[in-house]
Motif scaffolding. Structure first.
Motif, PDB file in Angstrom:
ATOM      1  N   ALA A 287       6.730  -7.221   5.665  1.00  0.00           N
ATOM      2  CA  ALA A 287       5.517  -7.140   4.976  1.00  0.00           C
ATOM      3  C   ALA A 287       4.656  -8.345   4.846  1.00  0.00           C
ATOM      4  O   ALA A 287       3.543  -8.622   5.176  1.00  0.00           O
ATOM      5  CB  ALA A 287       5.394  -5.931   3.828  1.00  0.00           C
ATOM      6  N   ILE A 288       5.554  -9.261   4.295  1.00  0.00           N
ATOM      7  CA  ILE A 288       4.925 -10.530   3.593  1.00  0.00           C
ATOM      8  C   ILE A 288       4.539 -11.402   4.949  1.00  0.00           C
ATOM      9  O   ILE A 288       3.518 -12.030   4.856  1.00  0.00           O
ATOM     10  CB  ILE A 288       5.977 -11.336   2.853  1.00  0.00           C
TER      11      ILE A 288
ATOM     12  N   MET B  14       1.597 -10.127   6.307  1.00  0.00           N
ATOM     13  CA  MET B  14       0.250 -10.557   5.643  1.00  0.00           C
ATOM     14  C   MET B  14      -0.050 -11.952   6.002  1.00  0.00           C
ATOM     15  O   MET B  14      -1.321 -12.378   5.876  1.00  0.00           O
ATOM     16  CB  MET B  14       0.442 -10.181   4.095  1.00  0.00           C
TER      17      MET B  14
ATOM     18  N   CYS C  69      16.743  -3.555   3.298  1.00  0.00           N
ATOM     19  CA  CYS C  69      15.553  -3.609   2.264  1.00  0.00           C
ATOM     20  C   CYS C  69      14.932  -4.840   1.914  1.00  0.00           C
ATOM     21  O   CYS C  69      13.659  -4.676   1.965  1.00  0.00           O
ATOM     22  CB  CYS C  69      16.194  -2.893   0.913  1.00  0.00           C
ATOM     23  N   HIS C  70      15.607  -5.811   2.046  1.00  0.00           N
ATOM     24  CA  HIS C  70      15.014  -7.280   1.862  1.00  0.00           C
ATOM     25  C   HIS C  70      14.168  -7.535   2.807  1.00  0.00           C
ATOM     26  O   HIS C  70      12.890  -8.011   2.935  1.00  0.00           O
ATOM     27  CB  HIS C  70      16.076  -8.362   1.710  1.00  0.00           C
TER      28      HIS C  70
ATOM     29  N   SER D  66      12.893  -5.562   5.057  1.00  0.00           N
ATOM     30  CA  SER D  66      11.643  -4.684   5.127  1.00  0.00           C
ATOM     31  C   SER D  66      10.453  -5.393   4.146  1.00  0.00           C
ATOM     32  O   SER D  66       9.360  -5.320   4.737  1.00  0.00           O
ATOM     33  CB  SER D  66      12.127  -3.280   4.661  1.00  0.00           C
ATOM     34  N   THR D  67      10.663  -5.750   3.048  1.00  0.00           N
ATOM     35  CA  THR D  67       9.619  -6.503   2.194  1.00  0.00           C
ATOM     36  C   THR D  67       9.406  -7.627   2.719  1.00  0.00           C
ATOM     37  O   THR D  67       8.154  -8.097   2.884  1.00  0.00           O
ATOM     38  CB  THR D  67      10.443  -6.480   0.821  1.00  0.00           C
TER      39      THR D  67
ATOM     40  N   VAL E 232       6.082 -16.848   1.060  1.00  0.00           N
ATOM     41  CA  VAL E 232       5.950 -16.394  -0.010  1.00  0.00           C
ATOM     42  C   VAL E 232       7.547 -15.826  -0.456  1.00  0.00           C
ATOM     43  O   VAL E 232       7.815 -15.098   0.155  1.00  0.00           O
ATOM     44  CB  VAL E 232       5.058 -15.151  -0.372  1.00  0.00           C
ATOM     45  N   LYS E 233       8.027 -16.198  -1.633  1.00  0.00           N
ATOM     46  CA  LYS E 233       9.347 -15.877  -1.801  1.00  0.00           C
ATOM     47  C   LYS E 233       9.291 -14.560  -2.560  1.00  0.00           C
ATOM     48  O   LYS E 233       8.323 -14.276  -3.538  1.00  0.00           O
ATOM     49  CB  LYS E 233      10.081 -16.908  -2.842  1.00  0.00           C
ATOM     50  N   ILE E 234      10.472 -13.686  -2.367  1.00  0.00           N
ATOM     51  CA  ILE E 234      10.275 -12.109  -3.018  1.00  0.00           C
ATOM     52  C   ILE E 234      11.451 -11.853  -4.107  1.00  0.00           C
ATOM     53  O   ILE E 234      11.464 -10.997  -4.504  1.00  0.00           O
ATOM     54  CB  ILE E 234      10.290 -11.303  -1.865  1.00  0.00           C
ATOM     55  N   SER E 235      12.443 -12.930  -3.858  1.00  0.00           N
ATOM     56  CA  SER E 235      13.659 -12.677  -4.869  1.00  0.00           C
ATOM     57  C   SER E 235      14.652 -13.614  -4.561  1.00  0.00           C
ATOM     58  O   SER E 235      14.255 -14.820  -3.945  1.00  0.00           O
ATOM     59  CB  SER E 235      14.458 -11.442  -4.084  1.00  0.00           C
ATOM     60  N   ASN E 236      15.628 -13.694  -5.311  1.00  0.00           N
ATOM     61  CA  ASN E 236      16.842 -14.859  -5.158  1.00  0.00           C
ATOM     62  C   ASN E 236      17.261 -14.795  -3.821  1.00  0.00           C
ATOM     63  O   ASN E 236      18.139 -15.867  -3.368  1.00  0.00           O
ATOM     64  CB  ASN E 236      18.023 -14.394  -6.074  1.00  0.00           C
ATOM     65  N   TRP E 237      17.029 -14.068  -3.029  1.00  0.00           N
ATOM     66  CA  TRP E 237      17.376 -13.985  -1.606  1.00  0.00           C
ATOM     67  C   TRP E 237      16.108 -14.931  -0.847  1.00  0.00           C
ATOM     68  O   TRP E 237      16.247 -14.984   0.509  1.00  0.00           O
ATOM     69  CB  TRP E 237      17.705 -12.666  -0.851  1.00  0.00           C
TER      70      TRP E 237
END
Lengths: 151, 151
Positions: free
Chosen positions: B123-124, B127, B116-117, B119-120, B145-150
């Motif tokens: 996408a980043i 882009m 899941c991580h 996959s997002t 670009v950071k998307i989460s704690n991971w």
């Protein structure tokens, strides 16, 4: 069946993220400004997308589950043929300072090019959700980040 | 088996997009600045990710296919256990002013949270590829670009 999966972490409480998923006003802040409908399981919620004032897409979804602070599940009733019958699922959990959103758009019949587009676009909208909750401002349609000739 | 799918459209020629996928210098401009390796099928390419100067991840991939202006395929040889053996595929085609990139990270054994991580995050990075080709500047790791704690 094929699923779109995503994971984002939002520096906020689960409660705050849940509010942005469980109410039409919340969803209007990150997905499409033209969001209307119910706020209880069994109800419906309507999403309309426009470009230059013209409708370019619309979805009606049934709200299947609203579990406070942990889960929102919709099922598509009306919309593009590939979407009808699919489910959109948000699971929320807390990890340290982050509310983690596990997203699943499940039940695609075929991994068509439109599914690829929607996968990327969902990532963009989840980043809009993150921005909304963390900063107060998201990028919902029609001011969403464009990713291609399909917008 | 499970696949990550994406689609982005880049206002550029297929040739220009292909160059950013088929050479280590190209990939260094949108995925990770520390990209080194070959530029021919059968060769290998190495990707290293760092944070605050420390290595946080590294991949070695075999270049399976380099079809000028239309296709790049890598297979993961070394890296996180979930990635080893998977393939990463970029198909490029032209539609009007846009080079369309159809992306597939195929062959995940289970749809785990790390998938899941990724996959997002893909996408980043796609882009970032779009930004690199359209504006000359991407957002490769460690400035991604950071998307989460991971991250």
């Amino acid at each position: 069946m094929f699923d779109i999966l995503h994971r984002v972490g939002i520096k906020a409480s689960q409660e705050k993220v849940y509010q942005s998923l469980a109410t039409p006003e919340g969803v209007a802040g990150w997905w499409t400004t033209d969001t209307t409908g119910d706020r209880k399981a069994g109800g419906t919620i309507n999403f309309r997308f426009t470009a230059a004032g013209h409708e370019i897409g619309a979805f009606e979804m049934k709200i299947l589950e609203l579990d406070p602070n942990t889960r929102v599940v919709w099922q598509v009733v009306e919309g593009p043929a590939e979407w009808v019958g699919t489910k959109i699922r948000f699971e929320i959990k807390q990890e340290d300072d982050f509310a983690i959103v596990l997203f699943k758009h499940e039940g695609w019949k075929e991994p068509v090019e439109f599914m690829c587009h929607c996968s990327t676009k969902w990532a963009i909208f989840l980043m809009s959700l993150k921005s909304l909750v963390e900063t107060g401002t998201g990028n919902p349609s029609p001011n969403d980040v464009k990713i291609s000739n399909w917008h």
